[in-house]
Design a protein around this motif. Structure first.
Motif, PDB file in Angstrom:
ATOM      1  N   ILE A   1      -3.214   0.933   9.059  1.00 48.31           N
ATOM      2  CA  ILE A   1      -4.033   0.377   7.989  1.00 48.31           C
ATOM      3  C   ILE A   1      -4.962  -0.671   8.609  1.00 48.31           C
ATOM      4  O   ILE A   1      -4.503  -1.653   9.200  1.00 48.31           O
ATOM      5  N   LEU A   2      -6.258  -0.443   8.505  1.00 48.43           N
ATOM      6  CA  LEU A   2      -7.229  -1.386   9.040  1.00 48.43           C
ATOM      7  C   LEU A   2      -7.481  -2.500   8.033  1.00 48.43           C
ATOM      8  O   LEU A   2      -7.573  -2.255   6.821  1.00 48.43           O
TER       9      LEU A   2
ATOM     10  N   ARG B   1       0.830  -1.196   0.000  1.00 52.73           N
ATOM     11  CA  ARG B   1       0.000   0.000   0.000  1.00 52.73           C
ATOM     12  C   ARG B   1       0.870   1.253   0.000  1.00 52.73           C
ATOM     13  O   ARG B   1       1.947   1.296   0.567  1.00 52.73           O
ATOM     14  N   THR B   2       0.327   2.277  -0.591  1.00 53.06           N
ATOM     15  CA  THR B   2       0.998   3.582  -0.574  1.00 53.06           C
ATOM     16  C   THR B   2      -0.021   4.648  -0.230  1.00 53.06           C
ATOM     17  O   THR B   2      -1.223   4.432  -0.315  1.00 53.06           O
ATOM     18  N   THR B   3       0.464   5.813   0.129  1.00 57.74           N
ATOM     19  CA  THR B   3      -0.420   6.943   0.444  1.00 57.74           C
ATOM     20  C   THR B   3      -0.234   8.081  -0.549  1.00 57.74           C
ATOM     21  O   THR B   3      -0.653   9.197  -0.308  1.00 57.74           O
ATOM     22  N   ASP B   4       0.392   7.769  -1.668  1.00 56.23           N
ATOM     23  CA  ASP B   4       0.640   8.811  -2.674  1.00 56.23           C
ATOM     24  C   ASP B   4      -0.658   9.367  -3.224  1.00 56.23           C
ATOM     25  O   ASP B   4      -0.780  10.560  -3.504  1.00 56.23           O
ATOM     26  N   ASN B   5      -1.645   8.511  -3.433  1.00 57.93           N
ATOM     27  CA  ASN B   5      -2.924   8.942  -4.004  1.00 57.93           C
ATOM     28  C   ASN B   5      -4.017   8.937  -2.946  1.00 57.93           C
ATOM     29  O   ASN B   5      -5.168   8.679  -3.237  1.00 57.93           O
ATOM     30  N   ALA B   6      -3.628   9.164  -1.682  1.00 67.48           N
ATOM     31  CA  ALA B   6      -4.593   9.135  -0.591  1.00 67.48           C
ATOM     32  C   ALA B   6      -5.591  10.280  -0.725  1.00 67.48           C
ATOM     33  O   ALA B   6      -5.243  11.389  -1.129  1.00 67.48           O
TER      34      ALA B   6
ATOM     35  N   VAL C   1      -8.779  13.374  13.674  1.00 72.31           N
ATOM     36  CA  VAL C   1      -8.666  12.048  13.064  1.00 72.31           C
ATOM     37  C   VAL C   1      -9.048  12.130  11.589  1.00 72.31           C
ATOM     38  O   VAL C   1     -10.110  12.664  11.230  1.00 72.31           O
ATOM     39  N   TRP C   2      -8.158  11.559  10.752  1.00 75.37           N
ATOM     40  CA  TRP C   2      -8.378  11.550   9.311  1.00 75.37           C
ATOM     41  C   TRP C   2      -8.554  10.098   8.855  1.00 75.37           C
ATOM     42  O   TRP C   2      -8.024   9.172   9.451  1.00 75.37           O
ATOM     43  N   TRP C   3      -9.269   9.968   7.749  1.00 79.30           N
ATOM     44  CA  TRP C   3      -9.565   8.622   7.213  1.00 79.30           C
ATOM     45  C   TRP C   3      -9.387   8.604   5.705  1.00 79.30           C
ATOM     46  O   TRP C   3      -9.903   9.461   4.998  1.00 79.30           O
ATOM     47  N   ASP C   4      -8.608   7.636   5.236  1.00 79.48           N
ATOM     48  CA  ASP C   4      -8.403   7.423   3.796  1.00 79.48           C
ATOM     49  C   ASP C   4      -9.236   6.214   3.386  1.00 79.48           C
ATOM     50  O   ASP C   4      -8.854   5.072   3.643  1.00 79.48           O
ATOM     51  N   GLU C   5     -10.369   6.449   2.754  1.00 75.66           N
ATOM     52  CA  GLU C   5     -11.302   5.381   2.373  1.00 75.66           C
ATOM     53  C   GLU C   5     -10.680   4.410   1.380  1.00 75.66           C
ATOM     54  O   GLU C   5     -10.903   3.202   1.436  1.00 75.66           O
ATOM     55  N   LYS C   6      -9.891   4.948   0.463  1.00 74.78           N
ATOM     56  CA  LYS C   6      -9.338   4.113  -0.608  1.00 74.78           C
ATOM     57  C   LYS C   6      -8.276   3.151  -0.092  1.00 74.78           C
ATOM     58  O   LYS C   6      -8.259   1.960  -0.452  1.00 74.78           O
ATOM     59  N   ASN C   7      -7.402   3.649   0.752  1.00 71.46           N
ATOM     60  CA  ASN C   7      -6.295   2.813   1.227  1.00 71.46           C
ATOM     61  C   ASN C   7      -6.536   2.245   2.626  1.00 71.46           C
ATOM     62  O   ASN C   7      -5.657   1.588   3.177  1.00 71.46           O
TER      63      ASN C   7
END
Length: 308
Positions: A235-236, A204-209, A218-224
């Motif tokens: 990462i859940l 996984r990467t967070t480049d396209n988060a 608290v922030w949430w990245d739905e895609k990753n």
């Protein structure tokens, strides 16, 4: 293993019952063959001995053997002398055994004057079992005894050829089928909607988060599937990811029991499913500790996500 144990238990129980019944039938066959051999001996004497003359005085006898015992010895001595192979006795015994079961093999043998005779093939002698032995004596000297033996061979499948065995096999098959269907249905209910296959964490990467704020910090990245607070992120995956998404779908961050069961494809509450739900919530609660998020249990209703 807990799914395999019922199958093993059913198979073992059926095997024990079938084996026990087969041994009982084998014993009954052996006992009937003993009677058959005794009948063959009597029939042979009637067919081959038409007249018998004997003078006997008990007071002049050197031993205490009865006249019947001595007569039986002379009968067998005569039959061996006239027919050393004892074909007549062998045939009568075989015919009687075949009336019990056509697949039974028979043989006879005798010992007399140091001679041992066996009517069957010597190579088969180890496979037969003795069922009857008759000893005839004319005096107290054992070397003059005549010993007749009867042998049979019962194929392994003969004791199994009965209605009882077929009934046990049928009932065991039904039990195995019911067990299989029950296990399959339970697994289907437990699984419900299949979880989404998640790639390995290392890939996984967070480049396209695409971050969204779910609370003040608290922030949430739905895609990753990444949750973040300050410099802390995670990462859940698995059940934790599943339940966290269900919390976010409700504006008040409340997750009812009904919603949980529906997510698994269940219409009603399943008692055996409660432990899995509890363990999943417990795991998610542990994952969220570092982000200042707790999960409160609402008695009889469900769970609530609380941001500190």
């Amino acid at each position: 293993m807990k799914h395999i144990i019922p199958y093993i238990a059913i198979i073992l129980l059926a095997t024990v019952i079938i084996y026990s019944n087969a041994e009982k039938k084998r014993t009954r066959i052996t006992e009937r063959c003993q009677d058959t051999f005794s009948d063959a001996i009597r029939t042979e004497k009637k067919l081959l001995i038409k007249q018998f003359c004997m003078q006997y005085r008990q007071e002049n006898s050197p031993n205490s053997l009865s006249v019947e015992d001595k007569k039986d010895w002379y009968d067998q001595n005569y039959l061996i002398t006239t027919s050393p192979s004892r074909h007549q006795l062998d045939s009568l015994f075989r015919d009687g055994a075949h009336k019990i079961n056509r697949n039974i093999s028979t043989a006879i043998g005798y010992t007399f004057n140091g001679k041992n005779y066996f009517s069957g093939d010597e190579s088969c002698r180890k496979s037969v079992i003795p069922v009857q032995e008759c000893v005839y004596r004319k005096d107290t000297i054992s070397t003059t005894d005549i010993v007749l033996q009867a042998y049979i061979h019962i194929p392994f499948y003969v004791p199994l050829q009965n209605t009882y065995t077929y009934a046990v096999i049928f009932m065991a098959s039904v039990a195995l089928a019911v067990c299989f269907l029950y296990t399959r249905r339970r697994k289907k209910n437990m699984t419900g909607i299949p979880l989404q296959e998640l790639p390995e964490t290392g890939n996984r990467t967070t480049d396209n988060a695409r971050w969204i704020i779910i609370s003040k910090e608290v922030w949430w990245d739905e895609k990753n599937h990444i949750i973040k607070k300050g410099e802390t992120s995670m990462i859940l995956t698995g059940e934790s990811l599943k339940f966290f998404k269900l919390f976010l779908e409700n504006k008040s961050f409340f997750l009812s029991y009904k919603t949980i069961y529906e997510s698994y494809g269940l219409k009603d509450e399943a008692p055996e499913f409660k432990d899995r739900i509890y363990q999943s919530i417990k795991l998610l609660r542990k994952d969220l500790i570092g982000f200042g998020i707790t999960i409160r249990s609402v008695r009889g209703r469900g769970y609530e996500l609380i941001f500190q």
